[in-house]
Design an enzyme around this catalytic site. Sequence first.
Site, PDB file in Angstrom:
ATOM      1  N   VAL A  15      64.598  64.702  37.484  1.00 40.91           N
ATOM      2  CA  VAL A  15      64.623  66.167  37.643  1.00 40.91           C
ATOM      3  C   VAL A  15      63.736  66.603  38.818  1.00 40.91           C
ATOM      4  O   VAL A  15      64.106  67.506  39.583  1.00 40.91           O
ATOM      5  CB  VAL A  15      64.197  66.869  36.330  1.00 40.91           C
ATOM      6  CG1 VAL A  15      64.292  68.375  36.481  1.00 40.91           C
ATOM      7  CG2 VAL A  15      65.067  66.403  35.160  1.00 40.91           C
ATOM      8  N   ARG A  52      53.579  58.986  40.981  1.00 38.14           N
ATOM      9  CA  ARG A  52      53.074  57.616  41.101  1.00 38.14           C
ATOM     10  C   ARG A  52      54.021  56.754  41.932  1.00 38.14           C
ATOM     11  O   ARG A  52      53.663  55.753  42.489  1.00 38.14           O
ATOM     12  CB  ARG A  52      52.863  57.000  39.724  1.00 38.14           C
ATOM     13  CG  ARG A  52      51.424  57.166  39.251  1.00 38.14           C
ATOM     14  CD  ARG A  52      51.271  56.709  37.851  1.00 38.14           C
ATOM     15  NE  ARG A  52      52.147  57.473  36.980  1.00 38.14           N
ATOM     16  CZ  ARG A  52      52.354  57.209  35.695  1.00 38.14           C
ATOM     17  NH1 ARG A  52      51.749  56.207  35.132  1.00 38.14           N
ATOM     18  NH2 ARG A  52      53.148  57.957  34.955  1.00 38.14           N
ATOM     19  N   LYS A  83      60.803  69.790  26.894  1.00 34.38           N
ATOM     20  CA  LYS A  83      61.150  70.350  25.583  1.00 34.38           C
ATOM     21  C   LYS A  83      60.247  69.848  24.473  1.00 34.38           C
ATOM     22  O   LYS A  83      59.883  70.605  23.570  1.00 34.38           O
ATOM     23  CB  LYS A  83      62.618  70.058  25.242  1.00 34.38           C
ATOM     24  CG  LYS A  83      63.028  68.603  25.405  1.00 34.38           C
ATOM     25  CD  LYS A  83      63.932  68.408  26.591  1.00 34.38           C
ATOM     26  CE  LYS A  83      63.939  66.969  27.048  1.00 34.38           C
ATOM     27  NZ  LYS A  83      65.135  66.566  27.704  1.00 34.38           N
ATOM     28  N   VAL A 124      66.056  73.395  27.719  1.00 40.46           N
ATOM     29  CA  VAL A 124      67.181  73.402  26.779  1.00 40.46           C
ATOM     30  C   VAL A 124      68.509  73.482  27.527  1.00 40.46           C
ATOM     31  O   VAL A 124      68.712  74.375  28.351  1.00 40.46           O
ATOM     32  CB  VAL A 124      67.083  74.593  25.793  1.00 40.46           C
ATOM     33  CG1 VAL A 124      68.209  74.534  24.770  1.00 40.46           C
ATOM     34  CG2 VAL A 124      65.728  74.608  25.091  1.00 40.46           C
ATOM     35  N   ILE A 173      72.535  75.144  31.834  1.00 38.34           N
ATOM     36  CA  ILE A 173      73.051  76.368  31.201  1.00 38.34           C
ATOM     37  C   ILE A 173      71.903  77.355  31.010  1.00 38.34           C
ATOM     38  O   ILE A 173      70.891  77.002  30.405  1.00 38.34           O
ATOM     39  CB  ILE A 173      73.672  76.064  29.807  1.00 38.34           C
ATOM     40  CG1 ILE A 173      74.722  74.964  29.904  1.00 38.34           C
ATOM     41  CG2 ILE A 173      74.247  77.323  29.188  1.00 38.34           C
ATOM     42  CD1 ILE A 173      75.252  74.503  28.546  1.00 38.34           C
ATOM     43  N   GLU A 202      66.764  60.126  28.040  1.00 36.96           N
ATOM     44  CA  GLU A 202      65.309  60.205  28.119  1.00 36.96           C
ATOM     45  C   GLU A 202      64.759  58.836  28.495  1.00 36.96           C
ATOM     46  O   GLU A 202      65.438  57.818  28.315  1.00 36.96           O
ATOM     47  CB  GLU A 202      64.739  60.608  26.755  1.00 36.96           C
ATOM     48  CG  GLU A 202      65.137  61.983  26.287  1.00 36.96           C
ATOM     49  CD  GLU A 202      64.679  63.075  27.230  1.00 36.96           C
ATOM     50  OE1 GLU A 202      63.475  63.250  27.399  1.00 36.96           O
ATOM     51  OE2 GLU A 202      65.546  63.757  27.809  1.00 36.96           O
ATOM     52  N   LYS A 226      64.937  70.869  21.180  1.00 38.37           N
ATOM     53  CA  LYS A 226      65.624  72.007  21.811  1.00 38.37           C
ATOM     54  C   LYS A 226      65.977  73.088  20.783  1.00 38.37           C
ATOM     55  O   LYS A 226      65.810  74.275  21.036  1.00 38.37           O
ATOM     56  CB  LYS A 226      66.887  71.510  22.518  1.00 38.37           C
ATOM     57  CG  LYS A 226      66.569  70.616  23.728  1.00 38.37           C
ATOM     58  CD  LYS A 226      67.810  69.880  24.190  1.00 38.37           C
ATOM     59  CE  LYS A 226      67.523  69.007  25.400  1.00 38.37           C
ATOM     60  NZ  LYS A 226      68.596  68.057  25.675  1.00 38.37           N
ATOM     61  N   GLY A 272      71.030  65.597  33.522  1.00 34.75           N
ATOM     62  CA  GLY A 272      71.283  65.095  34.872  1.00 34.75           C
ATOM     63  C   GLY A 272      70.376  65.784  35.878  1.00 34.75           C
ATOM     64  O   GLY A 272      69.807  66.845  35.600  1.00 34.75           O
TER      65      GLY A 272
HETATM   66  N1  HSE Z   1      68.216  63.388  27.504  1.00 34.32           N
HETATM   67  C1  HSE Z   1      68.561  64.772  27.554  1.00 34.32           C
HETATM   68  C2  HSE Z   1      70.022  64.906  27.189  1.00 34.32           C
HETATM   69  C3  HSE Z   1      68.273  65.316  28.923  1.00 34.32           C
HETATM   70  O1  HSE Z   1      70.751  63.905  27.257  1.00 34.32           O
HETATM   71  O2  HSE Z   1      70.457  65.998  26.839  1.00 34.32           O
HETATM   72  C4  HSE Z   1      68.433  66.791  29.065  1.00 34.32           C
HETATM   73  O3  HSE Z   1      67.535  67.507  28.272  1.00 34.32           O
END
Ligand code: HSE
Length: 426
Positions: free
Chosen positions: A14, A45, A103, A130, A134, A187, A202, A299
């Site tokens: 991100v 890092r 989150k 969240v 969107i 994640e 979320k 993404g």
């Molecule tokens: N791992 C999360 C998902 C990333 O797949 O929704 C976005 O919050």
Amino acid sequence: MKLIRVGICGLGTVGGGTFNILKRNYNEIFRRIGRPLIIEQIGTRSDNSMCDLTGIKVTKNIFEVVRNPKIDVIVELIGGCNVAKKLVLEAIKNNKHVVTANKAMIALHGQEIFYAAEKRGIMVAFEAAVAGGIPIIKSLREGLGANRIKSIIGIINGTVNYILTNMKKGKSYEEILNKAKLLGYAEEDPTLDVEGFDAAHKLTILASLAYGVNLQFEKIYIEGIKSLTIEDVKQAEKLGYKIKHLGISKRTKKGIELRVHPAMVPKKRLIANVNGVKNAIEINGDAVGPTLYYGRGAGSEPTASAIVADLLDVYRDIFTKHNYRTPYLAFSDIEKLPILPIDQIITEYYLRFLLISLKMIAKVAKIFYKQGIRIKQLIQKKTGKSIVIIILTYSTKESNIDLVIGKIKSTHKILGPITRIRVENF
Ligand code: HSE
């Protein structure tokens, strides 16, 4: 002209997307806010091969960024909870506004962070936390501000929806998850996705904004997709449903349902046809009725799109001085609505189990009858020496289903576990 200087902590999926959008859409952003947006420093890092950092000040020490006196806004994208919380509190102490996609941190420590921010008049924005790109937080806080929210039902984890969509194509679970990791959806610890914790973080945030209750992650019911089989997915389709992993929160007279689990959704519903990494959230307000929000839920750039939108909000806030720096989460829990335990929810159910003898069917049906549960459909299929039984029920309380499952198990005439999937005929 006063410039506002941004410090980015974390240059992963991100962070890299945020950096690239800010660079690529520099003119577009300038046009929208009337001044340039400057990246003053990045704390990371490791490099990100997607980003050209020529001319950018980079440090390995993220705390150096939050202490940098030139910086007005910190973008926190390091993930995790403890260090991230420390970093954000330090940023607030140093009078820096914060934009975050974290989150877990908001769901677990949001209350503390918003109080600290409110005291100093600092803005903490978390649109990216969240449903990726969107604008669901803004919709709840702004567009739906007039409504008493009745329910929130949504696909809020892109990775899990991507896995469920691809399961039917015959690929292995590991293969699909690895692809989701490569695409930057999952994640760092993907068990957060597949075991439902990410969706629970979320939903905690959405419910808090929607109903004005405190963030109560510890009370949410969480079930992931690990126990789902391809057989259930196919059987659900035959019955006219699709299995989706949903976050569900409903306001009831007794309290708030707050749950995350796989659910059967009638095929004809829009949400049943949301595939891949896409998320969709249906919010029902008393004035507006049902509304639906759809888009990429994970993404790099979809999530970064929400980060940059929040940065624009910080700009507007700083220059227009209107008073909405922390969300009203800091002053919530007005109605003291309890979060209902899972055994108090009311929905329809799909149960699947193996019987060793056909003679047992009448006895099983009687167990449902005695518990006051009406059976909508009963399917029996012979497989080898045993019989697969599939039962669809009408709406009942979860505690009734718990009792029925207990009684069926105690007859000792079944083989293996009893699969339970909640059917959401909303
Ligand atoms: N791992 C999360 C998902 C990333 O797949 O929704 C976005 O919050």
